[in-house]
Design an enzyme around this catalytic site. Structure first.
Site, PDB file in Angstrom:
ATOM      1  N   ASP A 135       0.841  -1.187   0.000  1.00 55.17           N
ATOM      2  CA  ASP A 135       0.000   0.000   0.000  1.00 55.17           C
ATOM      3  C   ASP A 135       0.885   1.250   0.000  1.00 55.17           C
ATOM      4  O   ASP A 135       2.006   1.214  -0.512  1.00 55.17           O
ATOM      5  CB  ASP A 135      -0.930  -0.046   1.214  1.00 55.17           C
ATOM      6  CG  ASP A 135      -2.278   0.585   0.949  1.00 55.17           C
ATOM      7  OD1 ASP A 135      -2.320   1.811   0.770  1.00 55.17           O
ATOM      8  OD2 ASP A 135      -3.291  -0.145   0.916  1.00 55.17           O
ATOM      9  N   HIS A 169      -3.381   6.004   3.326  1.00 52.76           N
ATOM     10  CA  HIS A 169      -4.264   4.882   3.002  1.00 52.76           C
ATOM     11  C   HIS A 169      -3.788   3.577   3.641  1.00 52.76           C
ATOM     12  O   HIS A 169      -4.561   2.839   4.263  1.00 52.76           O
ATOM     13  CB  HIS A 169      -4.345   4.740   1.485  1.00 52.76           C
ATOM     14  CG  HIS A 169      -5.292   3.714   0.985  1.00 52.76           C
ATOM     15  ND1 HIS A 169      -4.922   2.403   0.770  1.00 52.76           N
ATOM     16  CD2 HIS A 169      -6.604   3.798   0.641  1.00 52.76           C
ATOM     17  CE1 HIS A 169      -5.954   1.725   0.293  1.00 52.76           C
ATOM     18  NE2 HIS A 169      -6.990   2.547   0.211  1.00 52.76           N
ATOM     19  N   SER A 370     -11.233  -1.108  -0.305  1.00 55.00           N
ATOM     20  CA  SER A 370      -9.940  -1.154   0.385  1.00 55.00           C
ATOM     21  C   SER A 370     -10.136  -1.526   1.845  1.00 55.00           C
ATOM     22  O   SER A 370      -9.409  -2.343   2.417  1.00 55.00           O
ATOM     23  CB  SER A 370      -9.247   0.211   0.327  1.00 55.00           C
ATOM     24  OG  SER A 370      -8.559   0.402  -0.870  1.00 55.00           O
TER      25      SER A 370
END
Length: 568
Positions: A135, A169, A370
């Protein structure tokens, strides 16, 4: 140099290697603008190929992907045809930009663990399980303590460095997987709050990245699985599919990692709905969610309640089937709506969306597949821990196929607001059930040789604010395997290297609209069309507002290329 000159591509016509649709389009546009590509090769001498590629492209190779025999390079569009005709070249694929799959919405759900049927005070915590987060990074946090056991930055070539996350994120996803909730007195704890986290940074501070960096991270993790203690890999990212899963380099990397024993958990994608018109479309599964070996996760809304009967699938969650191949995806659904997890101070998501920040900047709330994938990775960690605890002493781990089978078998069937069960192309086998999955894992003895009974008796129900039956079905090849045949005896799901079949039949046939036939092929007239709304094809069809080229724009609020944001 004579050796290189002897295979000048212009010397004689040669077979043109396969090119994906984006690369093929670039060749037709022509010109000297450089196109970043992934070139897969045969077993020819790599030094020889590297020299030849450099001469052709007038640019050094940017990266080599050794496990799949591929080179990453930038080639002028008007030289791609020459490249495709070179000896030793198997295929040329776009090095597609990709990104994390979060959306931004206000308010947060705080009942994640209870909804899944697990809690640190009553169940496992993921102790001893390693989860790789591929990520934007992982920012150090009190919720992670000293459990970030390794960190490598593939946006800088894969160097080992101190953990950080300039986008935010990856930190959020890691928190859903394994945050302890220390900063919130447990209110925002993740699913498996004692897992080890391995950070593999592939996205930059704007949330974007390249497919080749993701492949490099996956290959690195596969090679170093034992050394880094990687059991599960979370991929909460993706890009539109440009070719069949059979030739997609990113899918190949996922399949290779799965065959090596890593449980690969991937977001389905947030391409299920046109945010301007609200129209829901089918066929929007992203790559690598189209990998058969992956556990591909859709996003559900728990309505901020513990009971499961009011859970429903979010419209933005990508639907199946997969484009090009017609595989049935997603595999499972998990909570992904308005979830809170640790924030990365000063990161892009925090600074650009201050309305989503909680608890004096310590947590962030996000929505998307996600987040659902992160939740599923946490549950997989609990299942793996339960399996290891089931039989004293050393025993083989659950295989990726077995993990998928357990999560599907124990899932709850989800229904829409009218009480109608969602299609399996929307919810997969159903909503994730940690309580049931852990119960089955406790009942499995992986140490037994083939031909023995693997599973002790269990009751296929869970009590999560009410008694609910499990789905009790697993999709395998051309059949849905029902009831005891899924779990009992020697079954294909126990294999180590098998990949889910190419074609799926739900019951007797999948019926969608009037004329869909599943079997050897998916037939709908001359083209694959689901109702009126198809997500991928030669062009994306979403009502009236589509731009498809270097960037994909949905109406006014979503841009593929730099950031993916669904309005407010």
């Amino acid at each position: 140099m004579a050796l290189v000159a002897s295979i000048d591509p212009s010397a004689a016509p040669r077979q043109r290697a396969r090119m994906d649709k984006q690369v093929d389009a670039a060749t037709h546009r022509g010109g000297k603008a450089k196109v970043r590509v992934i070139v897969r090769t045969t077993n020819m001498d790599r030094k020889f190929l590297r020299m030849t590629f450099r001469r052709l492209a007038n640019h050094k190779v940017r990266r080599e992907l050794g496990r799949m025999g591929a080179f990453v390079m930038e080639v002028p569009a008007n030289r791609i045809d020459d490249l495709a005709r070179m000896p030793g070249v198997q295929s040329v694929s776009i090095d597609a930009p990709l990104q994390g799959l979060q959306t931004v919405m206000p308010i947060t759900g705080e009942l994640l663990q209870q909804t899944l049927g697990t809690h640190p005070t009553t169940g496992g915590t993921g102790t001893g399980v390693g989860v790789a987060i591929v990520d934007s990074g992982i920012a150090p946090s009190a919720d992670f303590g000293n459990r970030i056991t390794a960190f490598y930055d593939f946006t800088q070539g894969g160097i080992a460095t101190a953990p950080y996350d300039d986008f935010g994120h990856g930190t959020h996803v890691a928190g859903l997987v394994g945050g302890s909730g220390a900063m919130s007195n447990g209110v925002y704890a993740g699913v498996a709050p004692n897992v080890n986290l391995i950070g593999l940074k592939v996205l930059t501070g704007d949330g974007g990245g390249y497919t080749s960096d993701v492949i490099a991270a996956i290959e690195f993790a596969t090679i170093n699985k034992a050394a880094l203690g990687i059991d599960i890999m979370n991929l909460s990212l993706g890009h539109p599919p440009f070719e069949s899963a059979a030739t997609d380099p990113l899918v190949e990397a996922v399949d290779n990692a799965s065959a090596a024993g890593i449980i690969m958990i991937v977001s389905a994608g947030n391409a299920g709905m046109n945010p301007t018109t609200g129209i829901v479309g089918y066929g929007g599964i992203l790559s690598p969610g189209n990998a058969r070996s992956a556990i591909t996760v859709a996003s559900e809304d728990t309505n901020n309640t513990v009971e499961r009967t009011d859970d429903h699938i979010l419209p933005y969650s990508s639907r199946g089937p997969t484009w090009f191949d017609g595989y049935s995806k997603p595999d499972i659904s998990a909570p992904g709506h308005k979830l809170a997890a640790p924030a990365s101070p000063g990161s892009t998501l925090v600074t650009q969306h201050p309305n989503l920040v909680l608890a004096n900047g310590q947590y962030l709330r996000l929505t998307g597949t996600s987040m659902a994938a992160g939740v599923a990775s946490g549950v997989a960690a609990l299942v793996l821990e339960a399996s290891r605890d089931a039989v004293p002493g050393t025993q083989p781990d659950l295989t990726p196929n077995t993990m998928k089978a357990i999560l599907q078998y124990t899932a709850f069937t989800l229904h829409d607001e009218n009480g109608v069960a969602y299609s399996t192309l929307v919810q997969g086998a159903g909503g994730l059930n940690a309580d049931g999955a852990v119960a089955v894992a406790h009942a499995i003895d992986t140490s037994l040789a083939g031909g023995n009974w693997f599973v002790a008796p269990f009751t296929p129900f869970s009590d999560i604010n009410g008694t609910l039956p499990w789905a009790q079905n697993v999709v395998w090849g051309e059949n849905v395997v029902w009831g005891e045949n899924v779990i009992w005896g020697e079954n294909v799901i126990w294999g180590e290297n098998l990949i889910w079949g190419e074609n799926v039949v739900w019951g007797d046939n999948v019926v969608w609209g009037e004329n869909v036939v599943w079997g050897e092929n998916l037939i709908w007239g001359e083209n694959l069309i689901w109702g009126e709304n198809v997500v991928w094809g030669e062009n994306v069809v979403w009502g009236e507002n589509v731009v498809w080229g270097e960037n994909l724009i949905w109406g006014e609020n979503v841009v593929w290329g730099e950031n993916l944001v669904w309005g407010d």
